[in-house]
Enzyme design. Structure first.
Site, PDB file in Angstrom:
ATOM      1  N   LYS A 181       0.884  -1.182   0.000  1.00  0.00           N
ATOM      2  CA  LYS A 181       0.000   0.000   0.000  1.00  0.00           C
ATOM      3  C   LYS A 181       0.916   1.226   0.000  1.00  0.00           C
ATOM      4  O   LYS A 181       1.512   1.570   1.013  1.00  0.00           O
ATOM      5  CB  LYS A 181      -0.883  -0.024   1.255  1.00  0.00           C
ATOM      6  CG  LYS A 181      -2.237   0.593   1.094  1.00  0.00           C
ATOM      7  CD  LYS A 181      -2.229   2.073   0.805  1.00  0.00           C
ATOM      8  CE  LYS A 181      -2.071   2.906   2.074  1.00  0.00           C
ATOM      9  NZ  LYS A 181      -1.787   4.342   1.754  1.00  0.00           N
ATOM     10  N   GLU A 256       8.479   0.723  11.874  1.00  0.00           N
ATOM     11  CA  GLU A 256       9.542   1.728  11.672  1.00  0.00           C
ATOM     12  C   GLU A 256       8.868   3.084  11.788  1.00  0.00           C
ATOM     13  O   GLU A 256       8.182   3.513  10.853  1.00  0.00           O
ATOM     14  CB  GLU A 256      10.169   1.572  10.278  1.00  0.00           C
ATOM     15  CG  GLU A 256      10.835   0.239  10.014  1.00  0.00           C
ATOM     16  CD  GLU A 256      12.176   0.116  10.728  1.00  0.00           C
ATOM     17  OE1 GLU A 256      12.651   1.120  11.307  1.00  0.00           O
ATOM     18  OE2 GLU A 256      12.726  -0.986  10.729  1.00  0.00           O
ATOM     19  N   CYS A 290      13.023  10.367   8.596  1.00  0.00           N
ATOM     20  CA  CYS A 290      12.774   9.905   9.967  1.00  0.00           C
ATOM     21  C   CYS A 290      14.012  10.065  10.836  1.00  0.00           C
ATOM     22  O   CYS A 290      13.902  10.302  12.027  1.00  0.00           O
ATOM     23  CB  CYS A 290      12.305   8.459   9.942  1.00  0.00           C
ATOM     24  SG  CYS A 290      13.366   7.452   8.929  1.00  0.00           S
ATOM     25  N   GLU A 386       8.217  15.492  16.605  1.00  0.00           N
ATOM     26  CA  GLU A 386       8.758  15.328  15.255  1.00  0.00           C
ATOM     27  C   GLU A 386       8.083  16.322  14.308  1.00  0.00           C
ATOM     28  O   GLU A 386       6.875  16.278  14.123  1.00  0.00           O
ATOM     29  CB  GLU A 386       8.508  13.898  14.761  1.00  0.00           C
ATOM     30  CG  GLU A 386       9.157  13.642  13.422  1.00  0.00           C
ATOM     31  CD  GLU A 386       8.843  12.261  12.873  1.00  0.00           C
ATOM     32  OE1 GLU A 386       7.677  11.830  12.941  1.00  0.00           O
ATOM     33  OE2 GLU A 386       9.773  11.608  12.366  1.00  0.00           O
TER      34      GLU A 386
HETATM   35  P1  NAD Z   1       1.571   8.045   8.172  1.00  0.00           P
HETATM   36  O1  NAD Z   1       1.683   7.261   9.429  1.00  0.00           O
HETATM   37  O2  NAD Z   1       0.544   9.125   8.102  1.00  0.00           O
HETATM   38  O3  NAD Z   1       1.281   7.099   6.920  1.00  0.00           O
HETATM   39  C1  NAD Z   1       2.126   6.024   6.600  1.00  0.00           C
HETATM   40  C2  NAD Z   1       1.339   4.999   5.812  1.00  0.00           C
HETATM   41  O4  NAD Z   1       0.343   4.434   6.660  1.00  0.00           O
HETATM   42  C3  NAD Z   1       0.606   5.567   4.596  1.00  0.00           C
HETATM   43  O5  NAD Z   1       0.704   4.646   3.524  1.00  0.00           O
HETATM   44  C4  NAD Z   1      -0.822   5.665   5.088  1.00  0.00           C
HETATM   45  O6  NAD Z   1      -1.778   5.582   4.066  1.00  0.00           O
HETATM   46  C5  NAD Z   1      -0.906   4.439   5.987  1.00  0.00           C
HETATM   47  N1  NAD Z   1      -1.974   4.493   7.003  1.00  0.00           N
HETATM   48  C6  NAD Z   1      -2.477   5.588   7.626  1.00  0.00           C
HETATM   49  N2  NAD Z   1      -3.460   5.218   8.479  1.00  0.00           N
HETATM   50  C7  NAD Z   1      -3.578   3.870   8.405  1.00  0.00           C
HETATM   51  C8  NAD Z   1      -4.422   2.917   9.026  1.00  0.00           C
HETATM   52  N3  NAD Z   1      -5.338   3.271   9.921  1.00  0.00           N
HETATM   53  N4  NAD Z   1      -4.269   1.609   8.707  1.00  0.00           N
HETATM   54  C9  NAD Z   1      -3.335   1.226   7.805  1.00  0.00           C
HETATM   55  N5  NAD Z   1      -2.520   2.099   7.164  1.00  0.00           N
HETATM   56  C10 NAD Z   1      -2.629   3.404   7.465  1.00  0.00           C
HETATM   57  O7  NAD Z   1       3.018   8.622   7.902  1.00  0.00           O
HETATM   58  P2  NAD Z   1       3.487   9.588   6.749  1.00  0.00           P
HETATM   59  O8  NAD Z   1       2.987  10.968   7.040  1.00  0.00           O
HETATM   60  O9  NAD Z   1       3.225   8.980   5.426  1.00  0.00           O
HETATM   61  O10 NAD Z   1       5.078   9.526   6.963  1.00  0.00           O
HETATM   62  C11 NAD Z   1       5.730  10.291   7.910  1.00  0.00           C
HETATM   63  C12 NAD Z   1       6.081   9.463   9.136  1.00  0.00           C
HETATM   64  O11 NAD Z   1       6.790   8.290   8.762  1.00  0.00           O
HETATM   65  C13 NAD Z   1       7.014  10.220  10.060  1.00  0.00           C
HETATM   66  O12 NAD Z   1       6.584  10.060  11.389  1.00  0.00           O
HETATM   67  C14 NAD Z   1       8.347   9.536   9.847  1.00  0.00           C
HETATM   68  O13 NAD Z   1       9.246   9.630  10.912  1.00  0.00           O
HETATM   69  C15 NAD Z   1       7.932   8.134   9.594  1.00  0.00           C
HETATM   70  N6  NAD Z   1       9.007   7.405   8.899  1.00  0.00           N
HETATM   71  C16 NAD Z   1       9.723   6.462   9.595  1.00  0.00           C
HETATM   72  C17 NAD Z   1      10.779   5.791   8.977  1.00  0.00           C
HETATM   73  C18 NAD Z   1      11.592   4.760   9.701  1.00  0.00           C
HETATM   74  O14 NAD Z   1      12.316   4.027   9.029  1.00  0.00           O
HETATM   75  N7  NAD Z   1      11.520   4.655  11.016  1.00  0.00           N
HETATM   76  C19 NAD Z   1      11.079   6.074   7.647  1.00  0.00           C
HETATM   77  C20 NAD Z   1      10.338   7.044   6.970  1.00  0.00           C
HETATM   78  C21 NAD Z   1       9.291   7.696   7.613  1.00  0.00           C
END
Ligand code: NAD
Length: 483
Positions: A181, A256, A290, A386
């Site tokens: 996804k 992650e 991140c 963050e």
């Molecule tokens: P997000 O949590 O809003 O979304 C991430 C993914 O989860 C998207 O594909 C979204 O559609 C999906 N999602 C959202 N709600 C969901 C649900 N209820 N059920 C299933 N899937 C769902 O994050 P974002 O805004 O896309 O990305 C930013 C965040 O990601 C930041 O907090 C960043 O630190 C983190 N991040 C972490 C790493 C790591 O390796 N630790 C790497 C990159 C980004």
């Protein structure tokens, strides 16, 4: 203040990718080009029935794929890496335009590292094996390391291609099939990757992609009874919701999540190198990273000197069109995210921090200047939360004890940097800081071979290296009577 000279692309329509074919969804949604704010793509808005179809396809493909000769799986993954490199120009363009990241970064990091990930895990496909275990009695006892089944990858928008590859490559090497996804903000590179892998010979159903929103397509995957594992990268609050929702079907999960990483500069460091790296640590990928070094901790007696260098380095960055090769900092991914980041800058000022560089934001698209705050204290929101944008908070410390205390004064524990010429001090602090990764006299180094992941509210589970293979396999123990 911000200039974009090009004419926006004509918007295109994209479906899901199921059974190695593009499949229309029942509904659609649009995503913008972050540099211009104009519509970039019409995407299929996945719902439960689209997810059911993709999972059924992956389930059907699993028996043959899991029994495919590992040498053949290795060959296909290697071929995938080569096909990714052959498509570098188009993949890099898709990633740069969709995310808003500078094209130069997409060309040198996102796409080559994605190919590396396939090359690296291609090697593992033939090396996943169990153990023989000495036990009491005339028995032969051994373990098999088996794939889990159909797994799901849920990916954020900041590095969609590379982060998807970190899930797809080990999952497939171990014999799982997968449904991905992509993030609703930036799905194009993952759709292109799926097509490339299909053309490279990946059998239908082994890799499926359902585009759409987290609350419908993502949620349907998390709750699907035929999915064995969710590999999630994204925000901490979303991660917690997914863990709760995955509990009903007892899925395995890896998380992650977010970070607020400290980058610690001692007075005895190579201050030129440390200051230069601090700018890149904070602003690489617009700070939408991140592991961004979003808290810069500087020993008090060199604080002013380092701050001057960091501010000069920040002012020298070119903020502009993601497709302009001179750009260092592109637009943020969406209007909503720009508003969030700008809100933190206002909050920092209201809390009494001193904004000494940047802060400007606006159109066309969703631009925000790289921004430096000094005089930040650990209790301020800009030091704890963050921001996930181009904002760095500079904090002063007296000695190692205080540096360690400030470094850990956050709920997150993803990564950290330590800069000093004193090797003992460097290791002492690296051992103390609660983080999944610590860089000494460098920052933001990653490799498909090196385990990566978080502690505390930054999550659990590891990607890359053999650690990733462990996450996509389970042991079966077999007992054979010898007498
Ligand atoms: P997000 O949590 O809003 O979304 C991430 C993914 O989860 C998207 O594909 C979204 O559609 C999906 N999602 C959202 N709600 C969901 C649900 N209820 N059920 C299933 N899937 C769902 O994050 P974002 O805004 O896309 O990305 C930013 C965040 O990601 C930041 O907090 C960043 O630190 C983190 N991040 C972490 C790493 C790591 O390796 N630790 C790497 C990159 C980004």
């Amino acid at each position: 203040m911000f200039a974009v000279a090009r004419t926006p692309d004509e918007p295109r329509r994209y479906g899901h990718w199921i059974d190695n074919e593009e499949v229309d969804g029942t509904a659609t949604f649009t995503t913008p080009d972050p540099a211009t704010g104009t519509v970039l793509a019409h995407l299929a808005r996945g719902n439960k029935s689209d997810v059911d179809r993709a999972v059924a396809s992956a389930k059907k493909a699993f028996p043959a794929w899991s029994r495919t000769d590992p040498n053949e799986r290795a060959r296909l993954l290697w071929k995938a890496g080569e096909a990714i490199l052959a498509d570098l120009d188009a993949l890099a363009r898709a990633e740069a335009i969709d995310v808003g990241k500078p094209i130069s970064n997409a060309r040198t990091i996102d796409v080559p590292r994605t190919a590396d990930t396939f090359f690296y895990f291609s090697g593992w496909a033939t090396k996943i094996h169990g153990e023989t275990i000495p036990v009491r009695g005339p028995l032969l006892t051994y373990t098999l390391r088996e794939p889990l089944g159909v797994v799901a990858a849920i990916v954020p928008w900041n590095f969609p291609l590379l982060l998807a590859a970190r899930k797809i490559a080990p999952a497939l090497a171990a014999g799982n099939t997968i449904v991905v996804k992509p993030p609703e903000e930036a799905s194009l590179s993952i759709l292109r990757l799926a097509r490339i892998l299909g053309e490279a010979g990946l059998p239908p159903g082994v890799l499926n992609v359902v585009t759409g929103f987290g609350e419908d397509a993502g949620d349907a995957l998390v709750k699907h009874p035929d999915i064995a594992k969710i590999s999630f990268t994204g925000g901490t609050d979303t991660g917690k919701l997914i863990v709760r929702n995955a509990a009903a079907t007892l899925k395995k999960v890896t998380m992650e999540l977010g970070g607020k990483s400290p980058n610690v500069i001692f007075a005895d460091a190579d201050l030129g190198a440390a200051s230069k790296a601090a700018v890149s640590a904070a602003f690489y990928n617009q700070g939408e990273l991140c592991t961004s070094g979003s808290r810069l901790l500087v020993e008090r007696r060199v604080h002013d000197e380092v701050l001057d260098s960091v501010v000069a380095g920040t002012r020298a960055l070119v903020t502009g069109d993601s497709l302009d090769p001179r750009t260092n900092v592109g637009p943020l991914v969406s209007a909503a995210h720009l508003e969030r980041v700008a809100g933190y800058v206002e909050k920092g000022q209201a809390e009494g921090a001193e904004r000494i560089a940047g802060g400007g934001h606006g159109g066309p698209g969703f631009f925000h200047e790289p921004t430096v705050f000094a005089g930040v204290r650990s209790e301020m929101a800009i030091a704890r939360e963050e921001i996930f944008g181009p904002v760095v908070s500079v904090l002063a410390f007296e000695d190692l004890e205080e540096a360690a205390a400030i470094a850990d004064a956050t709920d997150y524990g993803l990564a950290a940097g330590v800069w000093t010429r004193d090797i003992g001090k460097a290791h002492a602090l690296a051992h103390r800081i609660q983080a999944g990764t610590v860089w000494i006299n460098t920052y933001n180094r990653f490799d498909a071979a090196a385990p990566y992941g978080g502690t505390k509210q930054s999550g659990y589970g590891r990607e890359n290296g053999f650690a990733a293979i462990e996450e996509y396999t389970q042991r079966k123990t077999i007992w054979v009577a010898l007498g």
